[in-house]
Design an enzyme around this catalytic site. Structure first.
Site, PDB file in Angstrom:
ATOM      1  N   SER A  16      50.572  15.663  81.738  1.00 41.09           N
ATOM      2  CA  SER A  16      51.240  14.448  81.375  1.00 41.09           C
ATOM      3  C   SER A  16      52.878  15.029  81.413  1.00 41.09           C
ATOM      4  CB  SER A  16      50.637  13.825  80.183  1.00 41.09           C
ATOM      5  OG  SER A  16      51.426  12.756  79.889  1.00 41.09           O
ATOM      6  N   ASP A  66      44.846   6.293  86.220  1.00 43.03           N
ATOM      7  CA  ASP A  66      45.658   6.712  85.283  1.00 43.03           C
ATOM      8  C   ASP A  66      46.373   5.511  84.633  1.00 43.03           C
ATOM      9  OD1 ASP A  66      47.564   7.916  83.403  1.00 43.03           O
ATOM     10  OD2 ASP A  66      47.590   9.545  84.709  1.00 43.03           O
ATOM     11  N   HIS A  95      44.010   9.243  82.937  1.00 41.04           N
ATOM     12  CA  HIS A  95      44.951  10.060  82.466  1.00 41.04           C
ATOM     13  C   HIS A  95      43.997  11.158  81.636  1.00 41.04           C
ATOM     14  CE1 HIS A  95      49.173  11.145  81.572  1.00 41.04           C
ATOM     15  NE2 HIS A  95      48.555  11.397  80.072  1.00 41.04           N
TER      16      HIS A  95
END
Length: 116
Positions: A16, A66, A95
Protein backbone atom coordinates in the site's frame (compact mmCIF):
# COMPACT_ATOMS: atom_id res chain seq x y z
CA UNK A 1 27.54 -11.26 4.42
CA UNK A 2 28.21 -7.59 4.81
CA UNK A 3 26.94 -5.12 2.25
CA UNK A 4 30.23 -3.17 2.31
CA UNK A 5 28.94 -0.54 -0.10
CA UNK A 6 27.38 -3.12 -2.42
CA UNK A 7 23.93 -1.58 -2.83
CA UNK A 8 22.88 -4.37 -5.20
CA UNK A 9 22.24 -6.45 -2.06
CA UNK A 10 19.57 -4.02 -0.84
CA UNK A 11 15.93 -4.55 -1.79
CA UNK A 12 13.02 -2.29 -0.96
CA UNK A 13 9.46 -3.46 -0.66
CA UNK A 14 6.18 -2.41 0.75
CA UNK A 15 2.43 -2.82 0.83
CA UNK A 16 0.00 0.00 0.00
CA UNK A 17 1.64 3.26 1.11
CA UNK A 18 4.85 1.29 1.60
CA UNK A 19 4.67 0.33 -2.07
CA UNK A 20 4.44 3.98 -3.12
CA UNK A 21 7.43 4.81 -0.90
CA UNK A 22 9.55 1.83 -2.02
CA UNK A 23 9.07 2.78 -5.66
CA UNK A 24 9.80 6.43 -4.90
CA UNK A 25 13.01 5.74 -2.98
CA UNK A 26 14.23 2.98 -5.29
CA UNK A 27 13.79 5.12 -8.38
CA UNK A 28 15.26 8.29 -6.83
CA UNK A 29 18.39 6.87 -5.17
CA UNK A 30 21.62 7.62 -6.98
CA UNK A 31 22.91 4.17 -6.00
CA UNK A 32 21.70 1.10 -7.88
CA UNK A 33 19.95 -1.24 -5.48
CA UNK A 34 19.00 -4.89 -6.06
CA UNK A 35 15.32 -4.33 -6.72
CA UNK A 36 11.92 -3.11 -5.59
CA UNK A 37 8.73 -4.99 -4.73
CA UNK A 38 5.49 -2.99 -4.68
CA UNK A 39 2.31 -4.62 -3.39
CA UNK A 40 -1.11 -2.99 -3.77
CA UNK A 41 0.31 0.44 -4.51
CA UNK A 42 1.10 2.74 -7.40
CA UNK A 43 3.76 5.14 -8.68
CA UNK A 44 3.65 8.71 -7.41
CA UNK A 45 3.16 11.09 -10.37
CA UNK A 46 6.07 13.20 -9.09
CA UNK A 47 8.68 10.42 -9.34
CA UNK A 48 11.43 11.48 -11.73
CA UNK A 49 12.31 8.60 -14.03
CA UNK A 50 15.82 8.43 -15.45
CA UNK A 51 17.56 6.16 -17.93
CA UNK A 52 19.97 5.09 -15.18
CA UNK A 53 17.11 3.27 -13.43
CA UNK A 54 15.75 1.40 -16.45
CA UNK A 55 17.55 -1.81 -15.42
CA UNK A 56 16.31 -1.74 -11.81
CA UNK A 57 14.32 -4.96 -11.25
CA UNK A 58 10.79 -4.07 -10.12
CA UNK A 59 7.93 -6.40 -9.22
CA UNK A 60 4.44 -4.89 -8.90
CA UNK A 61 1.46 -6.88 -7.59
CA UNK A 62 -2.06 -5.46 -7.56
CA UNK A 63 -5.53 -6.83 -6.92
CA UNK A 64 -8.09 -6.14 -9.63
CA UNK A 65 -10.76 -5.42 -6.98
CA UNK A 66 -8.66 -3.23 -4.69
CA UNK A 67 -11.02 -0.95 -2.78
CA UNK A 68 -8.21 1.30 -1.44
CA UNK A 69 -5.83 1.79 -4.38
CA UNK A 70 -8.07 1.52 -7.42
CA UNK A 71 -6.64 -0.99 -9.88
CA UNK A 72 -7.08 1.30 -12.89
CA UNK A 73 -5.24 4.11 -11.08
CA UNK A 74 -2.32 1.80 -10.33
CA UNK A 75 -2.16 0.49 -13.90
CA UNK A 76 -2.24 4.02 -15.32
CA UNK A 77 0.58 5.08 -12.99
CA UNK A 78 2.71 2.10 -14.07
CA UNK A 79 2.47 3.11 -17.74
CA UNK A 80 5.20 5.62 -16.95
CA UNK A 81 7.50 2.64 -16.40
CA UNK A 82 7.31 1.48 -20.02
CA UNK A 83 10.86 0.66 -21.08
CA UNK A 84 11.86 -0.17 -17.49
CA UNK A 85 12.65 -3.62 -16.08
CA UNK A 86 9.36 -4.29 -14.32
CA UNK A 87 6.81 -7.05 -14.10
CA UNK A 88 3.17 -6.54 -13.17
CA UNK A 89 1.25 -9.37 -11.54
CA UNK A 90 -2.51 -8.89 -11.23
CA UNK A 91 -4.77 -11.10 -9.16
CA UNK A 92 -8.50 -11.47 -8.53
CA UNK A 93 -8.69 -9.96 -5.06
CA UNK A 94 -8.78 -6.64 -3.22
CA UNK A 95 -6.32 -4.67 -1.09
CA UNK A 96 -4.31 -7.65 0.03
CA UNK A 97 -1.47 -9.94 -0.90
CA UNK A 98 -2.74 -13.28 -2.12
CA UNK A 99 -0.88 -16.47 -2.96
CA UNK A 100 -0.31 -15.29 -6.54
CA UNK A 101 1.59 -12.28 -5.21
CA UNK A 102 3.54 -14.34 -2.70
CA UNK A 103 4.61 -16.81 -5.40
CA UNK A 104 5.59 -13.92 -7.70
CA UNK A 105 7.72 -12.40 -4.91
CA UNK A 106 9.38 -15.75 -4.28
CA UNK A 107 10.28 -16.17 -7.95
CA UNK A 108 11.42 -12.56 -8.26
CA UNK A 109 13.67 -12.63 -5.20
CA UNK A 110 15.04 -16.13 -5.83
CA UNK A 111 15.85 -15.19 -9.42
CA UNK A 112 17.80 -12.13 -8.35
CA UNK A 113 19.45 -13.69 -5.29
CA UNK A 114 20.89 -16.45 -7.50
CA UNK A 115 23.32 -13.80 -8.75
CA UNK A 116 24.89 -13.60 -5.30
Amino acid sequence: KEISGDYSRIFLGGFSQGSFMSLFVGLQLKENIGGVVGLSGALFPTVKLTDEKKKLPILLCNGKYDEVIQYQYAIESYKRLDGFNYKLVSFDDGHTVDLTGIEAMKQFLCGISAKF
